[in-house]
Enzyme design. Sequence first.
Site, PDB file in Angstrom:
ATOM      1  N   LEU A  45     -12.733   7.914   2.572  1.00 18.74           N
ATOM      2  CA  LEU A  45     -11.842   6.423   3.705  1.00 18.74           C
ATOM      3  C   LEU A  45     -10.863   5.697   2.459  1.00 18.74           C
ATOM      4  CD1 LEU A  45     -15.212   4.497   3.489  1.00 18.74           C
ATOM      5  CD2 LEU A  45     -13.606   4.808   5.365  1.00 18.74           C
ATOM      6  N   GLY A  83     -15.106  11.798   3.713  1.00 20.81           N
ATOM      7  CA  GLY A  83     -14.258  11.166   4.851  1.00 20.81           C
ATOM      8  C   GLY A  83     -13.858  12.140   5.034  1.00 20.81           C
ATOM      9  N   ASN A 125     -18.924  13.820  -1.306  1.00 22.43           N
ATOM     10  CA  ASN A 125     -18.786  13.428  -3.225  1.00 22.43           C
ATOM     11  C   ASN A 125     -19.133  12.443  -3.425  1.00 22.43           C
ATOM     12  OD1 ASN A 125     -16.169  12.688  -2.052  1.00 22.43           O
ATOM     13  ND2 ASN A 125     -15.379  12.947  -4.550  1.00 22.43           N
ATOM     14  N   GLU A 126     -19.337  11.370  -2.022  1.00 22.71           N
ATOM     15  CA  GLU A 126     -20.177  10.199  -2.424  1.00 22.71           C
ATOM     16  C   GLU A 126     -21.417   9.652  -3.761  1.00 22.71           C
ATOM     17  OE1 GLU A 126     -19.692  11.591   0.460  1.00 22.71           O
ATOM     18  OE2 GLU A 126     -18.624  10.595   2.234  1.00 22.71           O
TER      19      GLU A 126
HETATM   20  C1  LIG Z   1     -20.237   7.078   3.493  1.00 18.29           C
HETATM   21  C2  LIG Z   1     -20.110   7.835   4.196  1.00 18.29           C
HETATM   22  C3  LIG Z   1     -18.780   8.103   4.968  1.00 18.29           C
HETATM   23  C4  LIG Z   1     -18.170   8.908   5.010  1.00 18.29           C
HETATM   24  C5  LIG Z   1     -17.831   8.539   3.494  1.00 18.29           C
HETATM   25  C6  LIG Z   1     -16.971   8.235   2.909  1.00 18.29           C
HETATM   26  C7  LIG Z   1     -16.820   7.785   1.597  1.00 18.29           C
HETATM   27  C8  LIG Z   1     -15.172   8.100   1.133  1.00 18.29           C
HETATM   28  O1  LIG Z   1     -14.308   8.861   1.538  1.00 18.29           O
HETATM   29  S1  LIG Z   1     -14.618   7.008  -0.401  1.00 18.29           S
HETATM   30  C9  LIG Z   1     -13.743   7.921  -0.294  1.00 18.29           C
HETATM   31  C10 LIG Z   1     -13.416   9.604  -1.276  1.00 18.29           C
HETATM   32  N1  LIG Z   1     -12.287  10.371  -1.826  1.00 18.29           N
HETATM   33  C11 LIG Z   1     -12.028  10.756  -2.545  1.00 18.29           C
HETATM   34  O2  LIG Z   1     -13.087  11.094  -3.978  1.00 18.29           O
HETATM   35  C12 LIG Z   1     -10.983  11.327  -2.795  1.00 18.29           C
HETATM   36  C13 LIG Z   1      -9.713  10.947  -4.014  1.00 18.29           C
HETATM   37  N2  LIG Z   1      -8.854  11.745  -3.846  1.00 18.29           N
HETATM   38  C14 LIG Z   1      -8.541  12.831  -4.799  1.00 18.29           C
HETATM   39  O3  LIG Z   1      -9.522  13.626  -5.097  1.00 18.29           O
HETATM   40  C15 LIG Z   1      -7.053  13.361  -4.611  1.00 18.29           C
HETATM   41  O4  LIG Z   1      -6.196  12.566  -3.989  1.00 18.29           O
HETATM   42  C16 LIG Z   1      -7.422  14.768  -3.639  1.00 18.29           C
HETATM   43  C17 LIG Z   1      -7.994  15.759  -4.083  1.00 18.29           C
HETATM   44  C18 LIG Z   1      -7.725  14.085  -2.438  1.00 18.29           C
HETATM   45  C19 LIG Z   1      -5.526  15.106  -3.467  1.00 18.29           C
HETATM   46  O5  LIG Z   1      -5.089  15.809  -4.719  1.00 18.29           O
HETATM   47  P1  LIG Z   1      -3.292  15.602  -4.875  1.00 18.29           P
HETATM   48  O6  LIG Z   1      -3.268  15.726  -6.509  1.00 18.29           O
HETATM   49  O7  LIG Z   1      -3.183  16.447  -4.386  1.00 18.29           O
HETATM   50  O8  LIG Z   1      -2.710  14.066  -4.983  1.00 18.29           O
HETATM   51  P2  LIG Z   1      -3.039  13.099  -5.935  1.00 18.29           P
HETATM   52  O9  LIG Z   1      -1.644  12.831  -6.851  1.00 18.29           O
HETATM   53  O10 LIG Z   1      -4.162  11.981  -6.584  1.00 18.29           O
HETATM   54  O11 LIG Z   1      -2.938  11.574  -4.655  1.00 18.29           O
HETATM   55  C20 LIG Z   1      -2.236  11.328  -4.679  1.00 18.29           C
HETATM   56  C21 LIG Z   1      -1.620   9.921  -4.308  1.00 18.29           C
HETATM   57  O12 LIG Z   1      -2.997   9.821  -3.517  1.00 18.29           O
HETATM   58  C22 LIG Z   1      -3.843   8.574  -3.079  1.00 18.29           C
HETATM   59  N3  LIG Z   1      -5.178   8.393  -3.420  1.00 18.29           N
HETATM   60  C23 LIG Z   1      -5.834   9.430  -3.315  1.00 18.29           C
HETATM   61  N4  LIG Z   1      -6.954   9.989  -2.513  1.00 18.29           N
HETATM   62  C24 LIG Z   1      -7.548   8.404  -2.045  1.00 18.29           C
HETATM   63  C25 LIG Z   1      -7.852   7.864  -1.490  1.00 18.29           C
HETATM   64  N5  LIG Z   1      -9.444   8.178  -0.872  1.00 18.29           N
HETATM   65  N6  LIG Z   1      -7.781   6.561  -1.381  1.00 18.29           N
HETATM   66  C26 LIG Z   1      -6.847   5.792  -0.880  1.00 18.29           C
HETATM   67  N7  LIG Z   1      -5.488   6.270  -2.298  1.00 18.29           N
HETATM   68  C27 LIG Z   1      -5.696   7.531  -2.346  1.00 18.29           C
HETATM   69  C28 LIG Z   1      -3.536   8.732  -4.927  1.00 18.29           C
HETATM   70  O13 LIG Z   1      -4.229   7.642  -5.273  1.00 18.29           O
HETATM   71  C29 LIG Z   1      -1.807   9.196  -5.015  1.00 18.29           C
HETATM   72  O14 LIG Z   1      -1.310   8.130  -5.004  1.00 18.29           O
HETATM   73  P3  LIG Z   1       0.281   7.691  -5.998  1.00 18.29           P
HETATM   74  O15 LIG Z   1       0.796   8.964  -4.831  1.00 18.29           O
HETATM   75  O16 LIG Z   1      -0.057   6.522  -5.139  1.00 18.29           O
HETATM   76  O17 LIG Z   1       0.121   7.793  -7.251  1.00 18.29           O
END
Ligand SMILES: CCCC/C=C/CC(=O)SCCNC(=O)CCNC(=O)[C@H](O)C(C)(C)COP(=O)(O)OP(=O)(O)OC[C@H]1O[C@@H](n2cnc3c(N)ncnc32)[C@H](O)[C@@H]1OP(=O)(O)O
Length: 281
Positions: free
Chosen positions: A86, A131, A153-154
């Site tokens: 998400l 997600g 990892n929620e």
């Molecule tokens: C609840 C039930 C249903 C399903 C559940 C959903 C809950 C969720 O999905 S909550 C979301 C959880 N997501 C995470 O914990 C992921 C967080 N992100 C990361 O761990 C890393 O970014 C990555 C492993 C995905 C990628 O690592 P990498 O080193 O390649 O890139 P980064 O420099 O960290 O990120 C690049 C860029 O993307 C932005 N970003 C990363 N993740 C998210 C996100 N989930 N939402 C929005 N934006 C995200 C990050 O800020 C970077 O942005 P900039 O380039 O502008 O700095």
Amino acid sequence: MAFRTARNLAYFSNYIRNYSTNGPLVNVTVNEKSGFATATLQRPSVNSLNLELLTEISHTLQQLEKNKCRGLILTSASNKVFSAGLDLFELHKPNADKIKQMWSTLQEVWIKLYGSSYPTVAVVNGHAPAGGCMLALSCEYRVMLNNFIIGLNEAQIGFSAPMWLIDGMRNTIGSRQAEFALTAGTLFKTEEALKIGLVDEVAQSKEEAIEKAEKFLNKFAKIPPHARSMTKAALRGANIQALVRNKDEEVRSYVDFVTDSQFQDSLGEFIELNLKQKLSK
Ligand SMILES: CCCC/C=C/CC(=O)SCCNC(=O)CCNC(=O)[C@H](O)C(C)(C)COP(=O)(O)OP(=O)(O)OC[C@H]1O[C@@H](n2cnc3c(N)ncnc32)[C@H](O)[C@@H]1OP(=O)(O)O
């Protein structure tokens, strides 16, 4: 328009089918010979699931069902991230109405993908936290490239995955492993994910992963599609019905939870610690 060759005709019908399902955030191509569709998520830079991307995935799945798709390969245009889950920036200091729509569309995506009548494979060609893992888990088979992470990892972010997703994890890796993984919010490296059965195969390149995905889909070539889909519905139907019964209630409690200041604080900390882009204060 006159079709001079069968090739022209095939090209044109392929174009029509692509045209009917494509959007800016999900690219769909259909292999006319096999009938397999490949849906490629392409929301820069990490396919984080905001309302627009979720809506487009949901629409794509609906179109594939309508067009009697023979099999789906779900993958990412990025060579680093399958989906980052998400969109955390949209969950932070959110607009309650938008969050409501986001959660409801996420439920729709899960119902359509987990419950699709056609066989599905995720080619996990990048990181797949939360997600992202949910999308992969909804498919019937997962082929993952090396050196990435996948998991739910929620708990690390400050909330619990919903029951339907917990069930999906439990059905895939078993109760005991699911309990360890979910309570700690573990993100597994590719090889670890293979060991616990969270992914089915590992590939060294996207091309190899696609080949493995097609091999899985081809297993059903001689199985009557209605028998296959009835069996899948029998296996997955109870989980889907449980969500359908509880859909609105779950949306309400999720919106309450996400808009609460305690969750907002822990989300703010998670973003500060884990994401490069800093919050605008
Ligand atoms: C609840 C039930 C249903 C399903 C559940 C959903 C809950 C969720 O999905 S909550 C979301 C959880 N997501 C995470 O914990 C992921 C967080 N992100 C990361 O761990 C890393 O970014 C990555 C492993 C995905 C990628 O690592 P990498 O080193 O390649 O890139 P980064 O420099 O960290 O990120 C690049 C860029 O993307 C932005 N970003 C990363 N993740 C998210 C996100 N989930 N939402 C929005 N934006 C995200 C990050 O800020 C970077 O942005 P900039 O380039 O502008 O700095």
